[in-house]
Design a protein around this motif. Sequence first.
Motif, short mmCIF file in Angstrom:
data_model
loop_
_atom_site.label_atom_id
_atom_site.label_comp_id
_atom_site.label_asym_id
_atom_site.label_seq_id
_atom_site.Cartn_x
_atom_site.Cartn_y
_atom_site.Cartn_z
N TRP A 206 1.05 4.03 -3.01
CA TRP A 206 0.75 5.69 -2.32
C TRP A 206 2.14 6.55 -3.13
CZ3 TRP A 206 4.57 8.44 0.14
CH2 TRP A 206 4.01 9.94 0.55
N CYS A 207 3.33 6.02 -2.86
CA CYS A 207 4.50 6.77 -3.45
C CYS A 207 4.45 6.79 -4.86
CB CYS A 207 5.66 5.51 -3.04
SG CYS A 207 7.38 6.56 -2.93
N CYS B 70 6.42 11.92 -2.35
CA CYS B 70 7.33 10.98 -1.65
C CYS B 70 8.88 10.92 -2.17
CB CYS B 70 6.50 9.41 -2.20
SG CYS B 70 7.54 8.07 -1.73
N GLN C 8 0.93 -1.21 -0.01
CA GLN C 8 0.11 0.00 0.02
C GLN C 8 0.79 1.14 -0.09
OE1 GLN C 8 -3.51 0.06 -0.40
NE2 GLN C 8 -2.86 -2.06 -0.81
N ARG D 291 2.11 7.18 -6.70
CA ARG D 291 1.12 8.38 -7.19
C ARG D 291 1.35 9.50 -6.61
NH1 ARG D 291 -2.31 4.82 -3.97
NH2 ARG D 291 -3.26 5.93 -2.13
N THR D 292 2.20 9.63 -5.57
CA THR D 292 2.44 11.07 -4.98
C THR D 292 3.81 11.66 -4.97
OG1 THR D 292 1.24 9.88 -3.30
CG2 THR D 292 2.27 12.09 -2.51
N TRP E 115 3.25 7.87 5.68
CA TRP E 115 3.79 7.50 4.50
C TRP E 115 5.00 8.20 4.02
CZ3 TRP E 115 2.30 2.88 4.60
CH2 TRP E 115 1.08 2.31 4.23
#
Length: 465
Positions: free
Chosen positions: A253-254, A260, A249, A256-257, A301
């Motif tokens: 997240w990384c 990060c 997960q 799409r962010t 995150w």
Amino acid sequence: MLGTVLASALLLTGAAPAVADAGWAPSPIVWTACPDDPDSPTPADGECGTVRVPLDWNSPGGPTITLAVARHRATDSAHRLGVLLADFGGPGSSNAELAVTPGVFSPEVRARFDVVGFDVRGTGRSEFIECPDTGRPPSDEPAGPAEFAALRKYHEQAVSACRARNLPVFDHADTGANARDMDAVRRALGEARISFFGISYGTLLGQQYAEQHGERVRAMVLDSSIDHSAGIERFLGDRAAAADDAFRQFVAWCDRTTTCALHGQDVYAVWQKALAMTGGTPQAQSELRGRVLQDMYRPVWDDLGQAIADAAAGNPPMTAQFSYNYDSIRLAVVCQDFDLRIRGFAQYSVLHAEELRRGPLMRGSTLSHGETMACLGIQGPPSNPPHRLNIPRAPRILLLNSRHDPATPYAWALAIHRQAPANTTLLTYEGSGHGVFEKNACTRSAVDRYLLALAAPEHDVSCPA
């Protein structure tokens, strides 16, 4: 505690006996101002007292111990619904302190309930268990029989020293005993029934109370549940799989962010490099894995990505630290609530291979692996052995769990739900992290509606991430 014969019967049959502590009664609580706690991040808002209970519930006429209790009175006394007892888990957190800390529960809940917490045995101001320093342990991933023997010897000496310092409570601190203590607190409060909110390890207290005194429960919320039916294989394997699931997960997240620290990189490859940069020793890798697992709890995150980036660059982040006596009390509690006994290196090898198979990314869960290895030093069978949940006298209980929980796997919530389908409802938070109650308006409103109006969802529900 439950006693050898009764404990064996529970393990075999899953029976849920009614526990009646006839012939013993607690004194009413004398409430006074709570003592100042310089370590508390927020000021306490309530009153404090104590309850004396038998050290050994099988010998109620014997020695007693004192439990610390705290209460925040309902602010709307005209519409008071009763008492809400809370256990915030750990094991090791001070329930007395947190129960009177502003902001833990919504204003509506604090208006209608006396929020009460008691420090379970070995925590806070209730016979605090603290082990002496026995030096840095050997690696908890032994490579052969000799290393396994050395690790066992270290933990046997550590447990012996801890037990000697913390007798007699060390031998009487399992969750079964704490559940009987909770009914003593109920009686001392003068309440016919209680509501209960438990999170993480506190959910086991709720489950065992519901088994012993289900008819005394008005409402019960179990947030991020411990599955007491788990044997050592699932205790290790389910958590290993959950840690890997949470890591995936994070990677999603990384990807799409843009903020990060690893955005645009092969996160899995950087993670392998970070593990290698620790020097490759199991102990150093375990410290990094523990830090990453801790960041998965909320989850944080951004911090997790930066920690991996720093480690891959040769600058390992600080090791994760618990703010309570978890490392000490787990010996008296977790090792007695679960059968985490490993006979020898051959059995360890099989168990560890399964950890790595189910959790190749995180290489197992440092949480469950560390607990199991620490229990190498415990002699004899568990005093509160694992068994299937059996709560026929309890009302409908609201279970909450993140689908991607790194510490109490979603599989455990499903298992508990299957064990008591007639009186549990499962709310799934479709996101990551450990602890669901405060995730968003959906989770908070579901809990508040249930506690205030006994309006549990008729069917299992989910809340978006």
